[in-house]
Write a protein that holds these residues in place. Structure first.
Motif, short mmCIF file in Angstrom:
data_model
loop_
_atom_site.label_atom_id
_atom_site.label_comp_id
_atom_site.label_asym_id
_atom_site.label_seq_id
_atom_site.Cartn_x
_atom_site.Cartn_y
_atom_site.Cartn_z
N GLY A 148 11.02 -9.76 -7.35
CA GLY A 148 9.88 -9.06 -7.93
C GLY A 148 9.00 -8.45 -6.86
N ASP A 149 7.99 -9.19 -6.43
CA ASP A 149 7.08 -8.64 -5.42
C ASP A 149 7.60 -8.84 -4.00
N ILE A 150 8.67 -9.63 -3.85
CA ILE A 150 9.31 -9.81 -2.54
C ILE A 150 10.76 -9.38 -2.65
N ILE A 151 11.16 -8.46 -1.79
CA ILE A 151 12.55 -7.99 -1.76
C ILE A 151 13.13 -8.38 -0.41
N VAL A 152 14.23 -9.13 -0.46
CA VAL A 152 14.86 -9.65 0.75
C VAL A 152 16.08 -8.80 1.07
N HIS A 153 16.15 -8.30 2.29
CA HIS A 153 17.29 -7.52 2.77
C HIS A 153 17.95 -8.31 3.89
N ILE A 154 19.21 -8.65 3.71
CA ILE A 154 19.95 -9.37 4.75
C ILE A 154 21.12 -8.49 5.16
N PHE A 155 21.12 -8.10 6.42
CA PHE A 155 22.08 -7.13 6.92
C PHE A 155 23.03 -7.73 7.95
N LYS A 156 24.23 -7.20 7.99
CA LYS A 156 25.06 -7.35 9.18
C LYS A 156 24.43 -6.42 10.22
N LYS A 157 24.42 -6.84 11.47
CA LYS A 157 23.68 -6.13 12.51
C LYS A 157 23.93 -4.62 12.51
N GLU A 158 25.18 -4.22 12.44
CA GLU A 158 25.51 -2.79 12.52
C GLU A 158 24.90 -2.01 11.34
N ASP A 159 24.91 -2.61 10.17
CA ASP A 159 24.34 -1.94 9.00
C ASP A 159 22.82 -1.85 9.10
N ARG A 160 22.21 -2.89 9.64
CA ARG A 160 20.76 -2.83 9.82
C ARG A 160 20.38 -1.74 10.80
N ASP A 161 21.13 -1.63 11.88
CA ASP A 161 20.87 -0.56 12.86
C ASP A 161 21.02 0.81 12.21
N PHE A 162 22.03 0.95 11.35
CA PHE A 162 22.29 2.23 10.70
C PHE A 162 21.18 2.61 9.72
N TYR A 163 20.80 1.68 8.84
CA TYR A 163 19.81 1.99 7.80
C TYR A 163 18.37 1.95 8.32
N LYS B 16 0.82 -1.22 0.00
CA LYS B 16 0.00 0.00 0.00
C LYS B 16 0.85 1.27 0.00
N LEU B 17 2.16 1.10 0.19
CA LEU B 17 3.04 2.26 0.35
C LEU B 17 3.96 2.50 -0.85
N SER B 18 4.18 1.47 -1.67
CA SER B 18 5.16 1.60 -2.74
C SER B 18 4.84 0.66 -3.88
N SER B 19 5.33 1.01 -5.05
CA SER B 19 5.16 0.14 -6.22
C SER B 19 6.41 -0.71 -6.48
N ILE B 20 7.44 -0.59 -5.64
CA ILE B 20 8.67 -1.36 -5.86
C ILE B 20 8.52 -2.83 -5.51
N GLY B 21 7.51 -3.16 -4.73
CA GLY B 21 7.27 -4.54 -4.35
C GLY B 21 6.11 -4.61 -3.38
N ASP B 22 5.76 -5.84 -3.00
CA ASP B 22 4.67 -6.01 -2.05
C ASP B 22 5.17 -6.29 -0.64
N TYR B 23 6.32 -6.97 -0.55
CA TYR B 23 6.86 -7.35 0.76
C TYR B 23 8.35 -7.12 0.85
N PHE B 24 8.78 -6.69 2.01
CA PHE B 24 10.19 -6.69 2.39
C PHE B 24 10.36 -7.80 3.42
N VAL B 25 11.36 -8.64 3.22
CA VAL B 25 11.80 -9.55 4.26
C VAL B 25 13.14 -9.01 4.73
N ILE B 26 13.27 -8.74 6.01
CA ILE B 26 14.49 -8.15 6.58
C ILE B 26 15.02 -9.11 7.63
N ALA B 27 16.31 -9.42 7.53
CA ALA B 27 16.93 -10.33 8.50
C ALA B 27 18.35 -9.87 8.77
N SER B 28 18.89 -10.32 9.90
CA SER B 28 20.24 -9.93 10.31
C SER B 28 21.12 -11.14 10.54
N GLY B 29 22.42 -10.92 10.31
CA GLY B 29 23.45 -11.89 10.66
C GLY B 29 24.52 -11.20 11.48
#
Length: 120
Positions: A84-99, A30-43
């Motif tokens: 496509g409709d799912i964009i997966v973001h996998i972050f190192k902890k510090e980068d996730r905290d920053f972004y 409902k917020l963007s046309s870039i995709g439907d879902y973000f999956v965000i995870a940390s390592g």
């Protein structure tokens, strides 16, 4: 289970299998046309981030889902996998905290990750 639920479940389970932490699934449709879902995870390290990304790619490919684009795998501090409709973001902890994508997308609805992990 819909095709979208199946794909989200595969991705979340792959992250969980590689001990990713703080896994979140945000409905951004409902917020963007870039995709439907973000999956965000940390390592905890670049090696773990890379392993998580590899596991997602492998399990999605095995299930017949095509990766459209991959970014950041060389640095492994933030890997983006575009399905496509799912964009997966996998972050190192510090980068996730920053972004802090969760703050940027705070108007999105969050799905229950435990339900996705328990789906067959």
């Amino acid at each position: 289970m819909t095709d979208l639920d199946k794909r989200l479940s595969i991705i979340v389970k792959a992250c969980d299998d590689k001990r990713a932490f703080n896994i979140k699934v945000l409905n951004i449709s409902k917020l963007s046309s870039i995709g439907d879902y973000f999956v965000i995870a940390s390592g905890n390290s670049a090696v773990q981030v890379s392993a998580i990304a590899d596991a997602v790619e492998e399990k999605m490919a095995k299930a017949g889902f095509i990766l459209i684009q991959k970014e950041g795998h060389n640095s492994s501090t933030w890997v983006l996998l575009d399905y496509g409709d799912i964009i997966v973001h996998i972050f190192k902890k510090e980068d996730r905290d920053f972004y802090n994508l969760e703050r940027l997308w705070s108007d999105s609805d969050e799905l229950d990750v435990n339900l996705l992990i328990s789906q067959e």
